[in-house]
Motif scaffolding. Structure first.
Motif: not given
Length: 152
Positions: A51-52, A74-79
């Motif tokens: 989800k973006v 919209l998750d914790d995957s952004t580095v």
């Protein structure tokens, strides 16, 4: 065959904070927002259950000014990685302004981190013009540039 640059995408950690920065501090206009999700989004981003949130901002309808596309996963995957001008990536996005000194003061008043004060350059020997430029950072540390073409 390519037709034009449609937008420049930036992945951000907090889209609301980034919209506020690009709209209220840089003066871009929020053109719209959307939520991307579903099978096609999963395939496009090569992520499951992706989800973006996406927002588009622009300062002009001119072809020379493609919109900025902000994306927040919209998750914790952004580095979050430190932006550096000498690192292989998009090094910066440059915005043309009429008064670099006023722009610089505006950035400082709004607590925007600037890499230096405006600097003068004379590239007429290379077929370009004289200019004044500054680099600064957005809320995620993405490096941006503002430049003024000068005649004297």
């Amino acid at each position: 065959m390519l037709k034009n640059i449609l937008h420049v995408g930036l992945t951000v950690t907090n889209i609301d904070k980034s919209i506020e920065f690009y709209r209220d501090i840089l003066g871009l206009t929020l053109k719209g927002e959307l939520l991307m999700e579903g099978k096609e989004t999963d395939m496009l981003f090569a992520k499951k259950n992706c989800k973006v949130r996406v927002a588009y901002l622009n300062g002009s309808d001119d072809i020379m000014s493609p919109p900025i596309e902000l994306l927040q996963f919209l998750d914790d995957s952004t580095v979050k990685d430190a932006a550096m001008l000498n690192k292989t990536s998009i090094s910066e996005i440059c915005f043309m302004v009429n008064d670099i000194d006023a722009t610089y003061k505006h950035l400082l008043i709004n607590d925007v981190e600037c890499l230096s004060e405006p600097q003068k350059f004379d590239f007429r020997n290379y077929g370009f013009s004289k200019s004044k430029a500054i680099y600064f950072k957005d809320p995620d540390g993405i490096i941006l540039e503002r430049i003024e073409s000068i005649d004297n």
